[in-house]
Design an enzyme around this catalytic site. Structure first.
Site, short mmCIF file in Angstrom:
data_model
loop_
_atom_site.label_atom_id
_atom_site.label_comp_id
_atom_site.label_asym_id
_atom_site.label_seq_id
_atom_site.Cartn_x
_atom_site.Cartn_y
_atom_site.Cartn_z
N ASP A 89 0.83 -1.21 0.00
CA ASP A 89 0.00 0.00 0.00
C ASP A 89 0.86 1.26 0.00
O ASP A 89 2.04 1.23 0.32
CB ASP A 89 -0.95 0.01 1.21
CG ASP A 89 -0.22 -0.11 2.54
OD1 ASP A 89 0.84 -0.78 2.59
OD2 ASP A 89 -0.68 0.47 3.53
N GLU A 147 -0.66 -1.82 5.14
CA GLU A 147 0.20 -1.77 6.34
C GLU A 147 0.07 -0.44 7.04
O GLU A 147 0.19 -0.35 8.26
CB GLU A 147 1.67 -2.01 5.95
CG GLU A 147 2.61 -2.22 7.14
CD GLU A 147 2.95 -0.95 7.90
OE1 GLU A 147 3.04 -0.99 9.14
OE2 GLU A 147 3.13 0.10 7.27
ZN LIG Z 1 5.28 3.60 6.34
ZN LIG Z 2 6.49 0.84 5.57
#
Ligand SMILES: [Zn+2]
Ligand SMILES: [Zn+2]
Length: 412
Positions: A89, A147
């Site tokens: 991401d 994440e």
């Molecule tokens: Zn990051």
């Molecule tokens: Zn990262």
């Protein structure tokens, strides 16, 4: 002792990775130009799925609470089951670099290097697929969504049960703070856990001239802000780290009006569960105390998200020794790094599975002070992609053998 068989698989793998360095760079540039925010990475997931199309491997999609993808590579020889994680991401940042492959999505940027993680992992996975007949054990490639944004993707992937058979899990992160060729590791608790909290203090509004006929939540809120400063200084073990920050206090109103309520938001960091418990209890206790002392109502929302990252000491020592003995010209130095107050949802994997998460130096060449992760001018030295891939390749090839599995059919 290494078998000749292992050496030949490893040498083949490393040579193939070197030959395919340009492909890693091209994939990274494509992903960099097409970043997507956490939980919205539909095109990125499609790109990854397409990469595996027609390859002799098991690909499971939409794992967890988003676009997680698990690729299972079954080796032709017995061995452990190892997970390799790469996140994909991007961040809500307007890119301010001048690279020719700059983000085409306004306000979204791969400013944490997850494009690079995914690029090297795809090529490494493909090499492992091609060599799988000679590979010991099973490799599960974890292409992880989201994440950057709590609750993150890792927790839900772990909870799906798809990784229950893993014996070990590994992840890497690109870090421009170190030059390319440097690998940074840390054993034990290494990155902070994090909690978000919100406190709504309900008083009674009224005329600024008559505070006795109202109940001022700003005064109560100001006491709360001051009181929680004593948690780290007076309650936490002085050898433990902790942070309690109020980042938002919506006190804005009118000079002669007492507000009805105020809202505060804060960020808590800690390096182990015990500290987390102490800070959580104290914040709750102080909020209750404010209710009693000021006769206000307190609504506290307290949401721990990523736990502290724990790198298993035995696994970490094993990885360090593998990398030190790798004798690889691309891996020049292995250094122990200090704990980081940042958070990372890789911690959910190592809560359940022994593993380690290490950093790959990627300081752009000729740059003295690099822009670090999450900066609009964040950039990497793309040579670090090959370093990442090779370091993980060394770990994958040696890890099984270091665990003492018999190699009966070793041949020259
Ligand atoms: Zn990051
Ligand atoms: Zn990262």
């Amino acid at each position: 002792m290494q078998s000749t068989e292992t050496i030949s698989l490893k040498q083949m793998l490393l040579a193939t990775l070197e030959n395919r360095e340009e492909e890693m760079i091209q994939i990274r540039r494509y992903l960099h130009a097409h970043p997507e925010l956490s939980f919205q990475e539909m095109e990125t997931a499609r790109f990854i799925e397409k990469f595996y199309e027609g390859k002799d491997v098991d690909v499971q999609t939409n794992i967890g609470n988003g676009f997680g993808i698990i690729v299972t590579i079954k080796g032709g020889k017995p061995g452990k089951t190892i997970g390799l994680r790469a996140d994909f991401d991007a961040l809500p940042i307007e890119e301010a670099t001048d690279v020719p492959f700059k983000s085409k999505n306004p306000g979204v940027m791969h400013a944490c290097g997850h494009d690079g993680h995914t690029a090297y992992m795809l090529v490494l996975a493909d090499c492992l697929i091609q060599l799988k007949e000679d590979l010991h054990g099973t490799i599960k490639i974890i292409h992880q969504h989201a994440e950057e944004t709590p609750p993150g993707g890792a927790k839900s992937i772990v909870e799906s049960g798809i990784l229950d058979d893993l014996d070990a899990v590994f992840g890497t992160h690109l870090m421009p703070a170190f030059p390319t060729g440097v690998i940074g590791y840390r054993s034990g608790f290494s990155m902070a856990g994090r909690t978000y909290f919100k406190l709504v203090i309900k008083g009674k509004g009224g005329h600024g001239s008559s505070p006795h006929q109202s109940n001022d939540p700003i005064v109560a809120g100001a006491y709360f802000v001051t009181a929680i400063q004593t948690i780290v200084s007076r309650r936490l073990n002085p050898f433990e780290m902790g942070v309690v920050t109020i980042g938002s206090f919506d006190g804005k109103g009118s000079f002669n009006v007492i507000k009805d309520s105020v809202e505060l938001e804060g960020d808590v960091r800690y390096m182990n569960e015990e500290s987390q418990k102490v800070i959580a209890e104290e914040i709750h206790r102080i909020a209750q105390g404010i209710e009693l002392e000021f006769g206000v109502g307190c609504e506290l929302t307290y949401i721990p998200d990523y736990p502290p990252l724990y790198n298993d000491p035995a696994v970490t020592a094993n990885v360090v020794s593998i990398l030190e003995q790798a004798n690889d010209p691309h891996i020049q130095e292995i250094i122990e790094i200090p704990v980081s107050p940042a958070s990372e949802d890789f911690s959910y994997y190592t809560e359940k599975i022994p593993g380690t998460f290490y950093n790959i130096g990627c300081k752009p060449k000729g740059v003295d002070k690099p822009y670090l992760n999450h900066h609009p001018k964040f950039d990497i030295d793309e040579a670090a992609l090959l370093v990442s891939a090779k370091s993980v390749a060394h770990v994958v090839c040696e890890y099984n053998h270091n665990e003492g599995l018999p190699v009966s059919d070793a041949s020259g």
